[in-house]
Scaffold this motif. Structure first.
Motif: not given
Length: 102
Positions: A11, A13-14, A48-50, A84
């Motif tokens: 992941t 963060d955007p 969006e995060r992965t 992350k």
């Protein structure tokens, strides 16, 4: 000798995506220069995060060698700094590929 595939799900963060993407070309160049068995890397966005790194190595032994040492490479550390969480990391032998790269 069978090729190997490395699958790393993680992941980001955007707000860090652009910086993570900007660090990738230097990482790929360093991988090519250091590991003769490195063949390709595809970065896939799952949501969006992965994200998922799909890396092809000439052999499982070369994939394992790289996995043990990439953390020592400044270019890789710079790209990994935006991760992350590492959700999963797997290596597998490629037993069939329907493209010319296999």
């Amino acid at each position: 000798m069978m090729k190997a595939m490395e699958l790393a799900r993680f992941t980001v963060d955007p707000q860090d995506v652009e910086a993570m993407l900007a660090a990738r070309p230097a990482m790929v160049t360093a991988l090519r220069e250091r590991f003769s068995g490195f063949e390709s890397l595809r970065l896939v966005r799952l949501d969006e995060r992965t994200w998922l790194d799909v890396v092809i190595w000439a052999s499982r032994a070369q994939a394992d060698e790289a996995a043990a040492t990439v953390g020592d490479m400044p270019e890789c550390r710079a790209a990994f700094a935006y991760i992350k969480e590492v959700v999963s990391m797997e290596h597998a032998e490629v037993v069939f590929a329907g493209d010319r790269a296999a």
